[in-house]
Design an enzyme around this catalytic site. Structure first.
Site, PDB file in Angstrom:
ATOM      1  N   ARG A 123      -1.610  -6.002  -8.368  1.00  0.00           N
ATOM      2  CA  ARG A 123      -0.480  -6.867  -8.033  1.00  0.00           C
ATOM      3  C   ARG A 123      -0.206  -7.890  -9.119  1.00  0.00           C
ATOM      4  NH1 ARG A 123      -2.973  -8.179  -2.267  1.00  0.00           N
ATOM      5  NH2 ARG A 123      -4.705  -8.276  -3.700  1.00  0.00           N
ATOM      6  N   SER A 151      -2.662  -7.739   3.140  1.00  0.00           N
ATOM      7  CA  SER A 151      -2.863  -7.640   4.593  1.00  0.00           C
ATOM      8  C   SER A 151      -3.238  -9.004   5.163  1.00  0.00           C
ATOM      9  CB  SER A 151      -3.976  -6.630   4.898  1.00  0.00           C
ATOM     10  OG  SER A 151      -3.635  -5.361   4.401  1.00  0.00           O
ATOM     11  N   HIS A 205       0.836  -1.199   0.000  1.00  0.00           N
ATOM     12  CA  HIS A 205       0.000   0.000   0.000  1.00  0.00           C
ATOM     13  C   HIS A 205       0.879   1.261   0.000  1.00  0.00           C
ATOM     14  CE1 HIS A 205      -2.943  -2.700   2.393  1.00  0.00           C
ATOM     15  NE2 HIS A 205      -3.516  -2.499   1.217  1.00  0.00           N
ATOM     16  N   LYS A 240     -17.577  -7.266   6.848  1.00  0.00           N
ATOM     17  CA  LYS A 240     -16.226  -7.832   6.926  1.00  0.00           C
ATOM     18  C   LYS A 240     -15.682  -7.644   8.348  1.00  0.00           C
ATOM     19  CE  LYS A 240     -12.320  -7.398   3.721  1.00  0.00           C
ATOM     20  NZ  LYS A 240     -11.815  -6.596   2.612  1.00  0.00           N
TER      21      LYS A 240
HETATM   22  O1  PNS Z   1      -8.457  -3.266   0.704  1.00  0.00           O
HETATM   23  P1  PNS Z   1      -9.684  -3.843   0.046  1.00  0.00           P
HETATM   24  O2  PNS Z   1     -10.539  -4.542   1.076  1.00  0.00           O
HETATM   25  O3  PNS Z   1      -9.355  -4.721  -1.118  1.00  0.00           O
HETATM   26  O4  PNS Z   1     -10.505  -2.591  -0.521  1.00  0.00           O
HETATM   27  C1  PNS Z   1     -11.717  -2.757  -1.240  1.00  0.00           C
HETATM   28  C2  PNS Z   1     -12.496  -1.436  -1.263  1.00  0.00           C
HETATM   29  C3  PNS Z   1     -12.766  -0.971   0.172  1.00  0.00           C
HETATM   30  C4  PNS Z   1     -11.685  -0.386  -1.974  1.00  0.00           C
HETATM   31  C5  PNS Z   1     -13.834  -1.688  -2.024  1.00  0.00           C
HETATM   32  O5  PNS Z   1     -14.483  -2.773  -1.422  1.00  0.00           O
HETATM   33  C6  PNS Z   1     -14.747  -0.480  -2.017  1.00  0.00           C
HETATM   34  O6  PNS Z   1     -14.541   0.442  -2.778  1.00  0.00           O
HETATM   35  N1  PNS Z   1     -15.756  -0.496  -1.129  1.00  0.00           N
HETATM   36  C7  PNS Z   1     -16.714   0.596  -0.965  1.00  0.00           C
HETATM   37  C8  PNS Z   1     -18.121   0.226  -1.474  1.00  0.00           C
HETATM   38  C9  PNS Z   1     -18.196   0.472  -2.965  1.00  0.00           C
HETATM   39  O7  PNS Z   1     -18.129   1.604  -3.399  1.00  0.00           O
HETATM   40  N2  PNS Z   1     -18.267  -0.628  -3.760  1.00  0.00           N
HETATM   41  C10 PNS Z   1     -18.219  -0.548  -5.218  1.00  0.00           C
HETATM   42  C11 PNS Z   1     -19.555  -0.378  -5.878  1.00  0.00           C
HETATM   43  S1  PNS Z   1     -20.639  -1.736  -5.642  1.00  0.00           S
END
Ligand code: PNS
Length: 163
Positions: free
Chosen positions: A90, A127, A17, A41
């Site tokens: 990645r 993570s 990150h 989660k």
């Molecule tokens: O670190 P992560 O858990 O891979 O991050 C994922 C994250 C938080 C970036 C993604 O789940 C997200 O954008 N969540 C917010 C809800 C949202 O806007 N979802 C997309 C449209 S359905």
């Protein structure tokens, strides 16, 4: 002024990150790290703890700040006048999901997603893996900043207490 957002769970923030954040901070006027709250989660650290850890390890970047958000990322972007989401890729395994998310976000509110390739040194890092290694007593000092190593160890000892 070009402001971008680096969203994620950051449970905890890793060198992967940080690599993306550092590179983005050199390209844009302001980088907001948004800790997204996902009530479905389970996380090891609270949102407040994650914000505090991120703030500590990004303090050297004057144009980086941390925030949190519960809801759609595009709504956060709209509210904060952010038109670009930065995501690290990645490997090809990240691509399908990230492409779908980027297309939804573009369609929902016209928010663009820019993908940055993760530095090869971090391409395997997540993570979840860091937590798993630490959970079994492995050394994670190559994967997360030094001040977080002890915090992770202590938290795992607490949640595993008595087991
Ligand atoms: O670190 P992560 O858990 O891979 O991050 C994922 C994250 C938080 C970036 C993604 O789940 C997200 O954008 N969540 C917010 C809800 C949202 O806007 N979802 C997309 C449209 S359905």
């Amino acid at each position: 002024m070009k402001r971008v957002v680096c969203p994620g769970s950051f449970d905890p923030i890793t060198f992967g990150h940080l690599d993306i954040i550092a590179r983005a901070s050199g390209m844009f006027d302001e980088v907001v790290i948004a800790v997204l709250v996902n009530n479905t989660k389970t996380t090891l650290f609270t949102v407040e703890e994650r914000i505090s850890m991120i703030a500590e390890v990004t303090a050297k970047f004057p144009n980086v700040r941390v925030d949190s958000w519960s809801g759609l990322l595009v709504d956060y972007c709209e509210r904060n006048k952010i038109s670009i989401i930065i995501k690290g890729l990645r490997a090809v395994t990240d691509f399908d999901y990230e492409l779908q998310m980027s297309q939804i976000n573009l369609q929902l509110k016209g928010v663009e997603t820019l993908f940055m390739s993760t530095a090869p040194a971090h391409s395997f890092l997540s993570s979840s893996l860091v937590k798993e290694i630490a959970n079994y007593g492995g050394d994670v000092s190559n994967y997360i900043p030094e001040p977080l190593v002890e915090r992770l160890r202590a938290r795992l000892a607490l949640v595993n207490g008595g087991k």
